[in-house]
Design a protein around this motif. Structure first.
Motif, PDB file in Angstrom:
ATOM      1  N   HIS A 124      39.016  44.290  24.073  1.00  0.00           N
ATOM      2  CA  HIS A 124      40.042  43.251  24.234  1.00  0.00           C
ATOM      3  C   HIS A 124      41.280  43.607  23.407  1.00  0.00           C
ATOM      4  O   HIS A 124      42.420  43.409  23.854  1.00  0.00           O
ATOM      5  CB  HIS A 124      39.499  41.890  23.808  1.00  0.00           C
ATOM      6  CG  HIS A 124      38.741  41.178  24.894  1.00  0.00           C
ATOM      7  ND1 HIS A 124      37.451  41.486  25.226  1.00  0.00           N
ATOM      8  CD2 HIS A 124      39.112  40.171  25.735  1.00  0.00           C
ATOM      9  CE1 HIS A 124      37.037  40.698  26.197  1.00  0.00           C
ATOM     10  NE2 HIS A 124      38.029  39.893  26.532  1.00  0.00           N
ATOM     11  N   LEU A 125      41.058  44.137  22.194  1.00  0.00           N
ATOM     12  CA  LEU A 125      42.191  44.549  21.357  1.00  0.00           C
ATOM     13  C   LEU A 125      42.940  45.721  21.999  1.00  0.00           C
ATOM     14  O   LEU A 125      44.177  45.775  21.962  1.00  0.00           O
ATOM     15  CB  LEU A 125      41.694  44.941  19.963  1.00  0.00           C
ATOM     16  CG  LEU A 125      41.227  43.784  19.072  1.00  0.00           C
ATOM     17  CD1 LEU A 125      40.576  44.320  17.804  1.00  0.00           C
ATOM     18  CD2 LEU A 125      42.385  42.859  18.719  1.00  0.00           C
ATOM     19  N   LEU A 126      42.195  46.630  22.598  1.00  0.00           N
ATOM     20  CA  LEU A 126      42.832  47.765  23.270  1.00  0.00           C
ATOM     21  C   LEU A 126      43.683  47.278  24.442  1.00  0.00           C
ATOM     22  O   LEU A 126      44.815  47.746  24.646  1.00  0.00           O
ATOM     23  CB  LEU A 126      41.756  48.746  23.761  1.00  0.00           C
ATOM     24  CG  LEU A 126      42.256  49.984  24.514  1.00  0.00           C
ATOM     25  CD1 LEU A 126      43.205  50.795  23.646  1.00  0.00           C
ATOM     26  CD2 LEU A 126      41.067  50.840  24.967  1.00  0.00           C
ATOM     27  N   TRP A 127      43.152  46.319  25.206  1.00  0.00           N
ATOM     28  CA  TRP A 127      43.895  45.740  26.339  1.00  0.00           C
ATOM     29  C   TRP A 127      45.212  45.149  25.840  1.00  0.00           C
ATOM     30  O   TRP A 127      46.279  45.402  26.421  1.00  0.00           O
ATOM     31  CB  TRP A 127      43.040  44.663  26.996  1.00  0.00           C
ATOM     32  CG  TRP A 127      43.599  44.081  28.264  1.00  0.00           C
ATOM     33  CD1 TRP A 127      43.254  44.412  29.551  1.00  0.00           C
ATOM     34  CD2 TRP A 127      44.588  43.042  28.390  1.00  0.00           C
ATOM     35  NE1 TRP A 127      43.956  43.666  30.455  1.00  0.00           N
ATOM     36  CE2 TRP A 127      44.792  42.808  29.772  1.00  0.00           C
ATOM     37  CE3 TRP A 127      45.323  42.296  27.482  1.00  0.00           C
ATOM     38  CZ2 TRP A 127      45.689  41.865  30.248  1.00  0.00           C
ATOM     39  CZ3 TRP A 127      46.231  41.349  27.960  1.00  0.00           C
ATOM     40  CH2 TRP A 127      46.400  41.140  29.323  1.00  0.00           C
ATOM     41  N   GLU A 176      38.228  44.692  34.834  1.00  0.00           N
ATOM     42  CA  GLU A 176      36.819  44.787  35.193  1.00  0.00           C
ATOM     43  C   GLU A 176      35.957  45.083  33.963  1.00  0.00           C
ATOM     44  O   GLU A 176      34.840  44.573  33.811  1.00  0.00           O
ATOM     45  CB  GLU A 176      36.601  45.876  36.243  1.00  0.00           C
ATOM     46  CG  GLU A 176      37.193  45.567  37.608  1.00  0.00           C
ATOM     47  CD  GLU A 176      38.608  46.122  37.758  1.00  0.00           C
ATOM     48  OE1 GLU A 176      39.343  46.151  36.733  1.00  0.00           O
ATOM     49  OE2 GLU A 176      38.972  46.508  38.871  1.00  0.00           O
ATOM     50  N   SER A 177      36.509  45.894  33.050  1.00  0.00           N
ATOM     51  CA  SER A 177      35.798  46.235  31.820  1.00  0.00           C
ATOM     52  C   SER A 177      35.515  44.988  30.980  1.00  0.00           C
ATOM     53  O   SER A 177      34.382  44.764  30.528  1.00  0.00           O
ATOM     54  CB  SER A 177      36.636  47.227  31.001  1.00  0.00           C
ATOM     55  OG  SER A 177      36.083  47.418  29.721  1.00  0.00           O
ATOM     56  N   LEU A 178      36.539  44.149  30.809  1.00  0.00           N
ATOM     57  CA  LEU A 178      36.377  42.952  29.970  1.00  0.00           C
ATOM     58  C   LEU A 178      35.453  41.938  30.628  1.00  0.00           C
ATOM     59  O   LEU A 178      34.661  41.273  29.951  1.00  0.00           O
ATOM     60  CB  LEU A 178      37.744  42.329  29.694  1.00  0.00           C
ATOM     61  CG  LEU A 178      38.766  43.241  28.992  1.00  0.00           C
ATOM     62  CD1 LEU A 178      40.004  42.445  28.604  1.00  0.00           C
ATOM     63  CD2 LEU A 178      38.162  43.910  27.771  1.00  0.00           C
ATOM     64  N   VAL A 179      35.533  41.823  31.953  1.00  0.00           N
ATOM     65  CA  VAL A 179      34.651  40.905  32.676  1.00  0.00           C
ATOM     66  C   VAL A 179      33.195  41.315  32.483  1.00  0.00           C
ATOM     67  O   VAL A 179      32.312  40.474  32.283  1.00  0.00           O
ATOM     68  CB  VAL A 179      35.013  40.874  34.180  1.00  0.00           C
ATOM     69  CG1 VAL A 179      33.905  40.175  34.979  1.00  0.00           C
ATOM     70  CG2 VAL A 179      36.334  40.149  34.384  1.00  0.00           C
ATOM     71  N   LYS A 180      32.936  42.615  32.527  1.00  0.00           N
ATOM     72  CA  LYS A 180      31.570  43.106  32.383  1.00  0.00           C
ATOM     73  C   LYS A 180      30.989  42.730  31.023  1.00  0.00           C
ATOM     74  O   LYS A 180      29.846  42.296  30.921  1.00  0.00           O
ATOM     75  CB  LYS A 180      31.527  44.618  32.565  1.00  0.00           C
ATOM     76  CG  LYS A 180      30.117  45.181  32.520  1.00  0.00           C
ATOM     77  CD  LYS A 180      30.011  46.458  33.295  1.00  0.00           C
ATOM     78  CE  LYS A 180      28.542  46.815  33.580  1.00  0.00           C
ATOM     79  NZ  LYS A 180      27.928  45.978  34.601  1.00  0.00           N
TER      80      LYS A 180
END
Length: 542
Positions: A490-493, A464-468
């Motif tokens: 994205h790098l953290l993901w 949800e974080s990246l989509v936002k």
């Protein structure tokens, strides 16, 4: 004695740029004597651009005097600012002895070498040989830089220095700059101190020390060093840029403008005049802004270095000084190629709308405003957005003007210059009371998006974080703060879940955009490194 194998010289792919066919043939003959057979020839700047767009050249030999509109120096400026030349391309500028001092001293974008006419095969061989020797020696450093591996390049600087001390000056310059990029300030200071021990009058090393002080927040110390450099060498252009940067950071806008004006007197180039014009406009000195942008248009008329924004800014200055006829005349003189840009058409109509209001022709003003909004297509450029906001306020469309200011700020809420210009629009339009609400409000909205994305990531809702953040970038694709957050999360993901090729592409896109918008940023450099190492580890495991 040739230091580089003859086969290396003979294999060079070359481009000759000269408006005289006889001179092109003469240079081609000399290159042929060196065994160079892959040679293209361009008689005009436009033809040269087509060649460079179509192929990568090892060597470019360019005459300074090309035509009335564009000289060799302007062509080099175009290539460099458009990032069209690989770092390994050797660019040799050819000029007559009578014009050498003027060309060399007034060149902001330096070629790899200057050569005086008449050329001979032996002179060319000697110069190419030296450039290739240097290129070969520094190859390990440049290979790391191509991969955006600044830390690795610093290590290679030390390695190369041991085996090729001949190039110590180039190596120390590179190493110092890289250390500053990575915010390794004390190490950078040591490099510049080493250079100053060699010669205590090296202005580039003193400027390097000043840059270290700026990064460390020691602005007064930096200013003392820069002023010392200018006392030693009043023509050192980079020192004026640093002085302007320091003055602006200390809130001394007029002093920053003065520093840029002094640099423009030394190198009266279009770029210098443009910097003066922009600074003058921000501090409200419309007469100096008018003079500066007038010089820009004169200097770049018909040239490759002409920028649509120069004409638009000068037209806006005419409007701001009440000279609406001059504004409309200037806008109508825009080259046809500018009209192909919707962004230009939008800003052009927005400035015209303001001029029509001053004329008292509200019907034409409304038509121009509608045309500007239509050309903008929903996401106008920063310049067009601010011009549209001015136009909206001038014709009484308060809500649209407010929305446009908010949109402009959201396009890059961390851009201090943009925020200053947005506030200037509101002040000039008599809406100063709205500045805090619109400018600060838009900044807070952007920061809230980033904060929410970070909160989602911490709450174990990474998708949800990246989509936002991706959604936010659709409406503000060049917002450096959102781009930075998107790359980081994205790098953290991927650090938690493993490499995702789609996310790798995204992060590369974010970082490449950031490289263009804020070149040399240390956070961006670190993310490049993190991504590179993560991908390499994943490849080893697989």
């Amino acid at each position: 004695m040739t230091l580089v194998p003859f086969s290396r010289i003979s294999s060079l792919r070359s481009l000759i740029i000269d408006d005289m066919p006889s001179m092109r043939q003469n240079i081609r003959m000399h290159l042929g004597q060196l065994g160079i057979t892959k040679v293209d020839q361009a008689g005009t700047p436009d033809e040269a651009i087509r060649f460079v767009e179509a192929a990568a050249y090892d060597l470019i030999v360019c005459d300074y005097n090309l035509n009335r509109e564009t000289n060799g120096q302007q062509l080099l400026e175009f290539f460099r600012t458009q990032h069209m030349l690989p770092p390994t391309t050797m660019f040799i500028m050819v000029t007559a002895e009578s014009g050498y001092n003027l060309v060399a001293s007034a060149a902001e974008f330096q070629p790899d070498a200057y050569m005086l006419k008449p050329l001979t095969a032996s002179k060319l061989a000697e110069r190419i040989d030296r450039l290739l020797e240097k290129q070969n020696a520094l190859l390990p450093i440049n290979e790391k830089l191509k991969r955006k591996d600044q830390a690795g390049a610093i290590v290679e600087c030390d390695n190369v220095l041991k085996i090729a001390p001949k190039w110590i000056v180039d190596i120390l310059k590179t190493k110092g700059s890289l250390l500053i990029e990575l915010r390794r300030i004390e190490e950078a200071r040591a490099v510049y101190a080493q250079a100053l021990e060699m010669r205590d009058d090296l202005v580039w090393a003193k400027v390097g020390m000043a840059r270290c002080n700026i990064v460390a927040g020691q602005l007064d110390d930096a200013k003392v060093l820069v002023q010392d450099v200018l006392a030693q060498n009043a023509q050192y252009i980079e020192a004026y840029d640093l002085l302007a940067q320091i003055e602006e950071a200390q809130g001394n806008q007029s002093e920053a403008l003065d520093a840029l004006s002094r640099s423009s007197e030394i190198i009266p180039s279009a770029r210098r005049s443009r910097l003066v014009g922009d600074a003058a406009y921000r501090v409200g000195d419309l007469e100096q802004a008018k003079e500066a942008f007038g010089k820009v248009l004169k200097h770049t008329k018909g040239s490759l270095t002409a920028q649509p924004s120069d004409l638009l800014t000068l037209a806006q200055v005419h409007v701001d000084t009440g000279d609406f006829d001059a504004a409309l005349t200037l806008l109508s003189s825009a080259p046809k190629r500018y009209a192909e840009s919707k962004m230009f058409a939008s800003a052009q109509s927005a400035v015209a709308a303001q001029a029509h209001v001053q004329r008292g022709d509200m019907i034409s003003a409304e038509k121009s405003f509608e045309s500007a909004m239509e050309a903008a297509g929903g996401v106008p450029s920063e310049m067009a957005t601010l011009a549209l906001a001015r136009a909206a306020f001038s014709i009484g469309r308060e809500d649209e003007g407010a929305n446009l200011i908010s949109l402009a700020v959201k396009s890059d809420h961390e851009n201090k210059t943009l925020l200053t210009l947005a506030r200037k629009v509101l002040i000039d339009c008599g809406r100063e009371n709205m500045a805090d609400e619109l400018v600060d409000g838009a900044v807070k909205q952007c920061m809230a998006i980033i904060a929410e994305a970070n909160a989602l990531m911490r709450s174990a809702k990474p998708d949800e974080s990246l989509v936002k953040l991706e959604e936010a970038l659709h409406s503000m694709p060049e917002n450096t703060g959102v781009l930075m957050a998107a790359a980081q999360l994205h790098l953290l993901w991927m650090s938690q879940r493993g490499i995702n090729q789609e996310y790798v592409k995204r992060v590369n896109r974010y970082l490449n955009t950031l490289d263009r918008l804020i070149p040399g940023n240390d956070r961006v450099s670190k993310m490049h490194k993190f991504l590179r190492e993560a991908v390499a580890k994943a490849a080893q495991k697989s």
